[in-house]
Design a protein around this motif. Structure first.
Motif, PDB file in Angstrom:
ATOM      1  N   ILE A 129       0.855  -1.183   0.000  1.00 60.13           N
ATOM      2  CA  ILE A 129       0.000   0.000   0.000  1.00 60.13           C
ATOM      3  C   ILE A 129       0.894   1.238   0.000  1.00 60.13           C
ATOM      4  CG2 ILE A 129      -1.767   1.310   1.237  1.00 60.13           C
ATOM      5  CD1 ILE A 129      -2.698  -1.372   2.457  1.00 60.13           C
ATOM      6  N   THR A 130       0.769   2.036  -1.042  1.00 61.81           N
ATOM      7  CA  THR A 130       1.522   3.284  -1.131  1.00 61.81           C
ATOM      8  C   THR A 130       0.576   4.433  -0.808  1.00 61.81           C
ATOM      9  OG1 THR A 130       2.959   2.350  -2.831  1.00 61.81           O
ATOM     10  CG2 THR A 130       2.924   4.752  -2.642  1.00 61.81           C
ATOM     11  N   PHE A 131       1.058   5.365   0.024  1.00 59.82           N
ATOM     12  CA  PHE A 131       0.219   6.492   0.409  1.00 59.82           C
ATOM     13  C   PHE A 131       1.031   7.778   0.442  1.00 59.82           C
ATOM     14  CE2 PHE A 131       1.892   4.622   4.235  1.00 59.82           C
ATOM     15  CZ  PHE A 131       2.221   5.696   5.060  1.00 59.82           C
ATOM     16  N   THR A 164       5.566   3.272   0.914  1.00 60.95           N
ATOM     17  CA  THR A 164       4.896   2.003   0.635  1.00 60.95           C
ATOM     18  C   THR A 164       5.087   1.092   1.839  1.00 60.95           C
ATOM     19  OG1 THR A 164       5.294   2.198  -1.736  1.00 60.95           O
ATOM     20  CG2 THR A 164       4.775   0.000  -0.896  1.00 60.95           C
ATOM     21  N   ILE A 165       3.980   0.594   2.366  1.00 59.57           N
ATOM     22  CA  ILE A 165       4.037  -0.366   3.465  1.00 59.57           C
ATOM     23  C   ILE A 165       3.628  -1.733   2.939  1.00 59.57           C
ATOM     24  CG2 ILE A 165       3.640   1.333   5.287  1.00 59.57           C
ATOM     25  CD1 ILE A 165       0.675   0.381   5.347  1.00 59.57           C
ATOM     26  N   VAL A 166       4.066  -2.760   3.644  1.00 58.34           N
ATOM     27  CA  VAL A 166       3.705  -4.127   3.298  1.00 58.34           C
ATOM     28  C   VAL A 166       2.960  -4.719   4.482  1.00 58.34           C
ATOM     29  CG1 VAL A 166       4.564  -6.407   2.635  1.00 58.34           C
ATOM     30  CG2 VAL A 166       5.768  -4.350   1.867  1.00 58.34           C
ATOM     31  N   PHE A 208      -2.772   0.285  -4.221  1.00 59.14           N
ATOM     32  CA  PHE A 208      -3.099  -0.881  -3.401  1.00 59.14           C
ATOM     33  C   PHE A 208      -2.857  -2.090  -4.294  1.00 59.14           C
ATOM     34  CE2 PHE A 208      -5.888  -4.303  -2.141  1.00 59.14           C
ATOM     35  CZ  PHE A 208      -5.780  -4.323  -0.765  1.00 59.14           C
ATOM     36  N   VAL A 209      -1.935  -2.962  -3.890  1.00 62.68           N
ATOM     37  CA  VAL A 209      -1.580  -4.115  -4.710  1.00 62.68           C
ATOM     38  C   VAL A 209      -1.576  -5.373  -3.850  1.00 62.68           C
ATOM     39  CG1 VAL A 209       0.217  -5.156  -6.170  1.00 62.68           C
ATOM     40  CG2 VAL A 209      -0.170  -2.688  -6.248  1.00 62.68           C
ATOM     41  N   ASP A 210      -2.207  -6.425  -4.361  1.00 54.01           N
ATOM     42  CA  ASP A 210      -2.106  -7.762  -3.778  1.00 54.01           C
ATOM     43  C   ASP A 210      -1.450  -8.642  -4.836  1.00 54.01           C
ATOM     44  OD1 ASP A 210      -2.358 -10.346  -2.811  1.00 54.01           O
ATOM     45  OD2 ASP A 210      -4.438 -10.100  -2.148  1.00 54.01           O
TER      46      ASP A 210
END
Length: 150
Positions: free
Chosen positions: A39-41, A63-65, A103-105
């Motif tokens: 998730i990048t914010f 970006t958090i994981v 938002f990436v999965d």
């Protein structure tokens, strides 16, 4: 003035609702299978709350994981709060949905990218198809919804 349908805003709201639904489920039930999120914010968003040292290190975006370890994960209508581990230092953070950029999965090759009005003339959402072998949001193939507008 003629009334118009604000498709860009409607898409943003729908995609934020999708992310809210996914994160709410994970906050209650944990991550299923191989699912994990990048998730990048926008760290300059006025409602983002992160440690000063993180803000100094990531003055514009971060970006958090969400994968192996996370704690105190709560989701509201406005965003989410979570504690993540940075070099054995647990750090709480609050991230509003309005601050999200991606938002990436990668486990299912799913991603969303939110464009800001600074990036485009209109608010757009781009869908990112993640390359399976890369497993990072930075190597995603991006498909713009503009291709489908008339």
């Amino acid at each position: 003035m003629a009334r118009t349908i604000e498709y860009g805003n409607l898409m943003h709201n729908a995609m934020r609702g999708l992310i809210q639904t996914v994160l709410t489920d994970v906050s209650k039930n944990g991550l299923p299978g191989d699912h994990h999120f990048f998730i990048t914010f926008d760290t300059t968003h006025p409602e983002v709350e992160i440690a000063d040292w993180l803000h100094a290190r990531y003055p514009e975006e971060m970006t958090i994981v969400i994968q192996n370890w996370f704690d105190n994960f709560e989701v509201t209508d406005k965003g989410f709060s979570i504690t993540l581990n940075f070099g054995n230092n647990p750090e709480p953070m609050i991230i509003p949905f309005d601050a999200l950029r991606t938002f990436v999965d990668p486990s299912v090759e799913f991603g969303l990218r939110f464009e800001t009005s600074d990036d485009t003339d209109e608010d757009d959402i781009e869908l990112a198809e993640v390359e399976e072998e890369e497993n990072t949001p930075h190597n995603a193939e991006v498909v713009s919804l503009d291709k489908f507008r008339k």
